[in-house]
Scaffold this motif. Structure first.
Motif, PDB file in Angstrom:
ATOM      1  N   PHE A  39      31.872  54.850  78.180  1.00  0.00           N
ATOM      2  CA  PHE A  39      31.962  54.033  76.984  1.00  0.00           C
ATOM      3  C   PHE A  39      31.368  52.662  77.220  1.00  0.00           C
ATOM      4  O   PHE A  39      31.180  52.242  78.362  1.00  0.00           O
ATOM      5  CB  PHE A  39      33.419  53.912  76.511  1.00  0.00           C
ATOM      6  CG  PHE A  39      34.368  53.509  77.600  1.00  0.00           C
ATOM      7  CD1 PHE A  39      34.609  52.172  77.878  1.00  0.00           C
ATOM      8  CD2 PHE A  39      35.022  54.477  78.342  1.00  0.00           C
ATOM      9  CE1 PHE A  39      35.487  51.808  78.888  1.00  0.00           C
ATOM     10  CE2 PHE A  39      35.907  54.119  79.352  1.00  0.00           C
ATOM     11  CZ  PHE A  39      36.140  52.782  79.625  1.00  0.00           C
ATOM     12  N   TYR A 104      35.315  48.997  70.809  1.00  0.00           N
ATOM     13  CA  TYR A 104      33.887  49.077  71.087  1.00  0.00           C
ATOM     14  C   TYR A 104      33.050  48.423  70.022  1.00  0.00           C
ATOM     15  O   TYR A 104      33.439  48.367  68.868  1.00  0.00           O
ATOM     16  CB  TYR A 104      33.461  50.551  71.189  1.00  0.00           C
ATOM     17  CG  TYR A 104      34.270  51.228  72.230  1.00  0.00           C
ATOM     18  CD1 TYR A 104      33.925  51.130  73.561  1.00  0.00           C
ATOM     19  CD2 TYR A 104      35.435  51.885  71.897  1.00  0.00           C
ATOM     20  CE1 TYR A 104      34.710  51.687  74.525  1.00  0.00           C
ATOM     21  CE2 TYR A 104      36.228  52.449  72.862  1.00  0.00           C
ATOM     22  CZ  TYR A 104      35.860  52.344  74.181  1.00  0.00           C
ATOM     23  OH  TYR A 104      36.642  52.889  75.125  1.00  0.00           O
ATOM     24  N   PRO A 110      32.681  56.086  72.136  1.00  0.00           N
ATOM     25  CA  PRO A 110      33.021  56.579  73.477  1.00  0.00           C
ATOM     26  C   PRO A 110      32.717  58.074  73.612  1.00  0.00           C
ATOM     27  O   PRO A 110      32.841  58.835  72.666  1.00  0.00           O
ATOM     28  CB  PRO A 110      34.526  56.333  73.591  1.00  0.00           C
ATOM     29  CG  PRO A 110      34.901  55.488  72.449  1.00  0.00           C
ATOM     30  CD  PRO A 110      33.831  55.580  71.418  1.00  0.00           C
TER      31      PRO A 110
END
Length: 193
Positions: A39, A104, A110
């Motif tokens: 990720f 994120y 991810p």
């Protein structure tokens, strides 16, 4: 999750064979491991992630991981099969519960492993793959190790070019809850060698 040194050495023998015999560039330079997730993480979230991983790892019972035989993905990757697929997938599902899209940058989702394995060689040409697979598809391999931790690695990511850069660096090792070790059938033979 990484095998113990004894098993890493044994796996590197196969990886070196792929580098020498089949000219696979991405074989012997890859350290044997089972990837749980990949990720992109904002630097500002790293401390929080490490705290959560430390807590999560302490709830995971250490487990025996057996590697048996070779498998493949398409015509580019050859790997060692992991026997304990469901146990490792449970660990991955737990990771998903706190590694989520909120952590994120929005365009980077991810990636969680859906088939745990140990890569021997990847990004092979079709010719390399065909030669190697012919030799290894029925090759015998059976060994294993006691997995007692997982490792967080980091490398730079160029958001504009959307690619990773440089080599991985160790960030932190997260220890699992150590449970009873029942041994593996091959442990007896290891002591005789």
């Amino acid at each position: 999750m990484s095998p113990e040194d004894r098993l890493k050495k044994k796996i590197f023998e196969f990886k070196n064979k792929f580098t020498i015999d089949y000219k696979c560039a991405l074989a012997s330079n890859l350290i044997p491991h089972i990837t749980l997730s990949q990720f992109v993480l904002r630097e500002s979230n790293e401390i929080e992630l490490r705290n959560m991983l430390r807590l999560y790892a302490s709830t995971i019972a250490a487990l025996n991981v057996d590697l048996r035989g070779f498998g493949r993905f398409n015509k580019q990757t050859i790997f060692l099969k992991v026997c304990q697929q469901q146990e490792i997938i449970k660990i991955i599902v737990g990771l998903k519960s706190f590694i989520n899209n909120d952590t994120y940058p929005s365009k980077f989702v991810p990636n969680f492993s859906s088939k745990p394995h140990v890569t021997i060689a990847k990004q092979m040409t079709e010719r390399q793959f065909e030669c190697a697979w012919k030799d290894f598809k029925s090759e015998f391999f059976f060994d294993g190790y006691y997995a007692k931790d997982m490792l967080l690695l980091r490398r730079n990511f160029d958001e504009e070019r959307v690619r990773h850069e440089g080599s991985y660096k160790k960030v932190e090792l997260f220890n699992f809850k150590i449970g009873p070790y029942y041994g593996r059938q091959t442990d007896l033979f290891d002591t005789l060698l």
